[in-house]
Design an enzyme around this catalytic site. Sequence first.
Site, short mmCIF file in Angstrom:
data_model
loop_
_atom_site.label_atom_id
_atom_site.label_comp_id
_atom_site.label_asym_id
_atom_site.label_seq_id
_atom_site.Cartn_x
_atom_site.Cartn_y
_atom_site.Cartn_z
N GLY A 14 -6.18 68.90 -44.10
CA GLY A 14 -6.93 68.64 -45.31
C GLY A 14 -6.84 69.82 -46.25
O GLY A 14 -5.75 70.20 -46.67
N ALA A 17 -4.47 71.56 -50.27
CA ALA A 17 -3.13 70.97 -50.28
C ALA A 17 -3.16 69.52 -49.78
O ALA A 17 -2.56 68.63 -50.39
CB ALA A 17 -2.18 71.80 -49.42
N SER A 40 -9.08 68.39 -38.78
CA SER A 40 -10.15 68.76 -37.86
C SER A 40 -11.12 69.67 -38.58
O SER A 40 -10.71 70.66 -39.20
CB SER A 40 -9.59 69.47 -36.63
N VAL A 48 -9.35 81.04 -50.47
CA VAL A 48 -9.52 82.16 -51.40
C VAL A 48 -8.75 81.94 -52.70
O VAL A 48 -8.82 82.77 -53.60
CB VAL A 48 -9.09 83.50 -50.76
N LYS A 79 -10.33 80.15 -67.79
CA LYS A 79 -9.44 81.30 -67.60
C LYS A 79 -8.37 81.29 -68.67
O LYS A 79 -7.61 80.32 -68.79
CB LYS A 79 -8.82 81.24 -66.20
N VAL A 186 -4.37 67.67 -33.63
CA VAL A 186 -3.13 67.09 -33.13
C VAL A 186 -2.71 67.85 -31.87
O VAL A 186 -2.56 69.08 -31.89
CB VAL A 186 -2.02 67.16 -34.20
N LEU A 335 0.95 76.02 -47.67
CA LEU A 335 1.35 77.19 -46.89
C LEU A 335 2.42 76.85 -45.85
O LEU A 335 3.16 77.74 -45.43
CB LEU A 335 0.12 77.78 -46.19
N THR A 346 -0.51 81.48 -58.15
CA THR A 346 0.51 80.42 -58.11
C THR A 346 0.37 79.45 -56.94
O THR A 346 1.08 78.45 -56.90
CB THR A 346 1.92 81.04 -58.06
#
Length: 503
Positions: A14, A17, A40, A48, A79, A186, A335, A346
């Site tokens: 979750g 992303a 989970s 962050v 921003k 998983v 990630l 970014t």
Amino acid sequence: MTRPEPVRVVILGGGTAGWMTAAALAKLLPGQADIHLVESEEIGIVGVGEATLPHLREFIRRLGLDEMDFMRKTRATFKLGIDFVDFGAIGEGYIHPFGAYGTDIAGVGFHHYWLRMKAAGRVPPICDFSLPIVASRARRFAPIPAGGDFLDSSYSYAYQFDATRMAPMLRAFAEAHGVRRSEGKVVGVERDAASGDIAALRTDRGDVIAGDLFVDCSGFRALLIGETLGSPWEDWSQWLPCDRAAALPCTAPDGPIEPYTRATAMPAGWRWRIPLQHRVGNGYVYSSAHLSDDEACGAILGAIEGEPLADPRVLRFRAGRRTKSWDRNVVAIGLASGFLEPLESTSIHLVQQAVTRLVELFPQRRIDTSDRDTFNALVDREYDRIRDFLILHYHATRRDDSDFWNHVRTMAVPETLQRKMDLWRTSGRVELYTQGLFLEASWVAVYLGQGVVPLSYDQRADTPAPDRLARSLTELDQAIRQRVAAWPDHGDYLRQSGAWEAA
């Protein structure tokens, strides 16, 4: 013609992303994708990445979300750019604006005219010709009006928000659009014996979740793309040596709320400051080869302006990306695909771009090799260009006060970046491209902000008479100041616009 069965999409993980992916596929591909997300609650999120880029506004618009509602739910602020302190040299600073400097004249970039007048000693700093910079320093904000003049089209804006609130908001949206969610870790991955593709996930709850296309949003673990498929990782730590961050929130100080993120260079890296409605996000991004975790935690505790709301949390990471973010029937997003430190905010942008490409190249009945190759090429290009831009912030420095800064200042850089820097130094030109992140104004901001002044400029900038050009620049300077003076205080606008979450 019979409509094909929906593609069974299984999203692992979750967080921002995973739920950005689920929300976008459900909204933008109705009837084409049957989406099942597995996560989970025991596995936390990094949480962050609170500062974003202007592209997120388009994502929110495409989903049909109300901007003010989004800001209230995530306790966001606006921003206009990023304030860089002590990067070029200690005591120096500049703002990387979300917008342009001046306006092009006869097809020649504004900075060439500025460089011409600077050489003659007849011009104020280039930052005075950027509306978002002037507004940032005045702590003022106004939305972009429809049908405005050239100044209104010269800037954009992004958001600074509470990342722990983003995923729950997107989850509610996605589930309302038909996304199913299963709770569980998983514990097994089943693969098709003939093709080697992933066929199903098994969870500790006993569920077996089959799919046609799997999206790996499992974070740094990269359970599907990395652990299962073994897709190679391209390491960039030789150019981006920061590999840890000590993060903690603190109370927000009384007074104005800055419409920008601040990045302050430190002896072994840099620290961020992100003002939200209810608190301030802080963190020290550092190289573990030059600073210990305890030293980093002590440094960030000593730097914050308010009372800490938690103990510092140390995050470990490595800079780089997969050589294939789409491998077989697995697409890595977030990630699991790659990581570039948050110096230019970014991370969420890279998620958004990957999701956008997946929507554009979404398979109909089977995965087309050319679509997969196109996706990988586009993702690679985005990562590579951002990588070079981030390295520039470290390499283009005059600092020699620590081993860290001596290392990044003298290290060899990628050939692609060296070519860009050579072009700038000799001619004042920025390598142009029409797609991808960080276009001309962004490179100009960092080059000039960190003291990299070119030897020459585009000679077409010599065409206007000096007095006429000087008058034009003075008029532009005055117009920007007058426009910003008419804007409301940033905090006042948040409260008056309905973006503020009432306590």
